[in-house]
Design an enzyme around this catalytic site. Structure first.
Site, mmCIF file in Angstrom:
data_model
loop_
_atom_site.group_PDB
_atom_site.id
_atom_site.type_symbol
_atom_site.label_atom_id
_atom_site.label_comp_id
_atom_site.label_asym_id
_atom_site.label_seq_id
_atom_site.Cartn_x
_atom_site.Cartn_y
_atom_site.Cartn_z
ATOM 1 N N LYS A 56 0.842 -1.206 0.000
ATOM 2 C CA LYS A 56 0.000 0.000 0.000
ATOM 3 C C LYS A 56 0.870 1.246 0.000
ATOM 4 O O LYS A 56 2.020 1.229 0.495
ATOM 5 C CB LYS A 56 -0.958 0.045 1.194
ATOM 6 C CG LYS A 56 -0.309 0.125 2.589
ATOM 7 C CD LYS A 56 0.102 1.523 3.030
ATOM 8 C CE LYS A 56 0.893 1.523 4.326
ATOM 9 N NZ LYS A 56 1.679 2.703 4.588
ATOM 10 N N PRO B 7 9.635 -4.273 0.102
ATOM 11 C CA PRO B 7 10.773 -4.094 1.010
ATOM 12 C C PRO B 7 10.333 -4.057 2.470
ATOM 13 O O PRO B 7 9.253 -3.560 2.785
ATOM 14 C CB PRO B 7 11.381 -2.755 0.583
ATOM 15 C CG PRO B 7 10.409 -2.116 -0.316
ATOM 16 C CD PRO B 7 9.454 -3.146 -0.811
ATOM 17 N N VAL B 8 11.183 -4.596 3.341
ATOM 18 C CA VAL B 8 10.882 -4.648 4.774
ATOM 19 C C VAL B 8 11.146 -3.271 5.394
ATOM 20 O O VAL B 8 12.118 -2.607 5.039
ATOM 21 C CB VAL B 8 11.756 -5.727 5.451
ATOM 22 C CG1 VAL B 8 11.498 -5.785 6.953
ATOM 23 C CG2 VAL B 8 11.496 -7.084 4.814
ATOM 24 N N ALA B 9 10.266 -2.862 6.312
ATOM 25 C CA ALA B 9 10.382 -1.554 6.981
ATOM 26 C C ALA B 9 10.496 -0.438 5.946
ATOM 27 O O ALA B 9 11.282 0.483 6.100
ATOM 28 C CB ALA B 9 11.562 -1.534 7.957
ATOM 29 N N GLY B 10 9.685 -0.540 4.901
ATOM 30 C CA GLY B 10 9.756 0.425 3.812
ATOM 31 C C GLY B 10 8.611 1.425 3.784
ATOM 32 O O GLY B 10 8.556 2.284 2.907
ATOM 33 N N ALA C 44 3.773 -1.292 4.200
ATOM 34 C CA ALA C 44 2.950 -2.253 4.953
ATOM 35 C C ALA C 44 3.216 -3.704 4.560
ATOM 36 O O ALA C 44 2.292 -4.519 4.498
ATOM 37 C CB ALA C 44 1.466 -1.928 4.816
ATOM 38 N N GLY C 45 4.484 -4.027 4.298
ATOM 39 C CA GLY C 45 4.829 -5.393 3.905
ATOM 40 C C GLY C 45 4.427 -6.435 4.945
ATOM 41 O O GLY C 45 3.800 -7.450 4.620
ATOM 42 N N GLY C 46 4.765 -6.192 6.197
ATOM 43 C CA GLY C 46 4.436 -7.149 7.255
ATOM 44 C C GLY C 46 2.926 -7.288 7.420
ATOM 45 O O GLY C 46 2.389 -8.389 7.544
ATOM 46 N N SER C 47 2.227 -6.147 7.407
ATOM 47 C CA SER C 47 0.763 -6.173 7.544
ATOM 48 C C SER C 47 0.129 -6.933 6.392
ATOM 49 O O SER C 47 -0.844 -7.675 6.579
ATOM 50 C CB SER C 47 0.205 -4.736 7.543
ATOM 51 O OG SER C 47 0.805 -3.982 8.554
ATOM 52 N N ASP D 162 -2.742 -1.526 9.531
ATOM 53 C CA ASP D 162 -2.801 -1.588 8.065
ATOM 54 C C ASP D 162 -3.339 -2.925 7.546
ATOM 55 O O ASP D 162 -3.471 -3.110 6.341
ATOM 56 C CB ASP D 162 -1.395 -1.385 7.467
ATOM 57 C CG ASP D 162 -0.863 0.020 7.705
ATOM 58 O OD1 ASP D 162 -1.671 0.947 7.899
ATOM 59 O OD2 ASP D 162 0.364 0.188 7.684
#
Ligand code: ATP
Length: 300
Positions: free
Chosen positions: A10, A99-102, A105-108, A141
């Site tokens: 997102k 990308p992680v911590a980008g 909202a990759g983890g979400s 998210d």
């Protein structure tokens, strides 16, 4: 054998942030758009009470493989609340392009995908409303990652309603060399914005989305977290300027950063912009994406 779910990243077309609430969360008024940069989560049966995750692709070294992995947390929450936890198990395999911590909202998105994948794998009787409320429990998210499209978010961002939006937009996403911690960005926001007020969705953005005209949307993009992200990573300011000089209609830090999102007039301009940004050394990698796209979906 198993179930595969594809889930988009997102961006926030507007991110308005208020002063922290007594529970520590910041009230948000945001407009999300899901864009065509996808992670995939594959779920397959494991022995009862075995919950495992493996990760490949973008940023694997930064993704935890223990119970703090958001996809694993989602699987366990679903098993606990809607299944017989003692008889269920899952092996999750995540293929990452986000990308992680980008600030995308990759983890979400992985948590949303895991909810959907496990509900299908375990054949649980869980409807969309129940999935949405589990998603909200997992993170701000996560409900949007299930929904996708273009949507207005309020509360902590977890209350989402589809927005009236026309057209398809061409984005260029520039990934930073380093990640940015979301809590650190909010802490800096609090220091920089002692007079933050109740957040409201900007009317000019909603009008631009109804028009479907990227030339109206470009100047209407906004992000209250941008000054904090730029303060923590000053080189992002140079990257935003470089994109605007190369013809972007609008440029902003995405969410808590450090990914920067640039709006192009059309596909040809997006190609030109991505070439210009990939050669100036200010970012690690550049990807083109279109939005809006649908949220988490079963693909096999
Ligand atoms: P947001 O935009 O929602 O603030 P983000 O895109 O900035 O999030 P994420 O990629 O979601 O950041 O990662 C935030 C942290 O979550 C990372 O530091 C990582 O260690 C942790 N994490 C836990 N599970 C995952 C996962 N499945 N994928 C990526 N990161 C994960």
């Amino acid at each position: 054998m198993g179930v595969r779910v594809r889930v988009p990243a997102k961006i926030n077309l507007a991110l308005k942030v208020g002063p922290p609430r007594p529970d520590g969360f910041h009230p948000l008024a945001t407009v999300y758009q899901a864009v065509s940069l996808y992670d995939e989560v594959h779920a397959s049966w494991a022995n009862p009470e075995e919950f495992e995750v493996s990760v490949s692709g973008e940023g694997v070294a930064q993704v935890p493989l223990d119970d703090s992995n958001l996809a694993l947390r989602a699987a366990r929450l679903l098993a606990r609340t809607h299944g017989d936890h003692d008889s269920l198990g899952v092996r999750l395999s995540i293929s990452k392009a986000i990308p992680v911590a980008g600030g995308l909202a990759g983890g979400s998105s992985n948590a949303a995908a895991a909810l959907l994948a496990c509900a299908a794998l375990w054949d649980l009787d869980v409807g969309p409303d129940a999935l949405r409320s589990l998603a909200a429990e997992l993170g701000s998210d996560v409900p949007f990652a299930l929904l996708g499209g273009t949507a207005v978010g309020s509360g902590r961002g977890e209350e989402v309603v589809p927005a009236l939006a026309r057209g398809t937009y061409h984005w260029v996403l520039a990934f930073g060399h380093l990640g940015l911690s979301t809590p650190a960005v909010y802490r800096r926001f609090d220091e920089l914005s002692p007079d933050a007020t109740v957040p409201e969705i900007p009317a000019d953005l909603m009008n631009a989305l109804r028009s479907g005209d990227p030339r109206q949307l470009g100047p209407a993009l906004s992000n209250d977290l941008q000054p904090a992200a730029l303060d923590l990573q000053p080189r992002l300011g140079l990257l935003l300027e470089a994109g605007l000089e190369a013809g972007a209609l609008g440029a902003m830090v995405s969410g808590s950063g450090p990914t920067c999102a640039f709006l192009a007039a059309d596909e040809a301009d997006a190609v030109e912009l991505s070439v210009a940004l990939s050669t100036d050394g200010l970012c690690r990698a550049v990807r083109r994406a279109t939005g809006p796209v649908v949220g988490a979906r079963l693909v096999g």
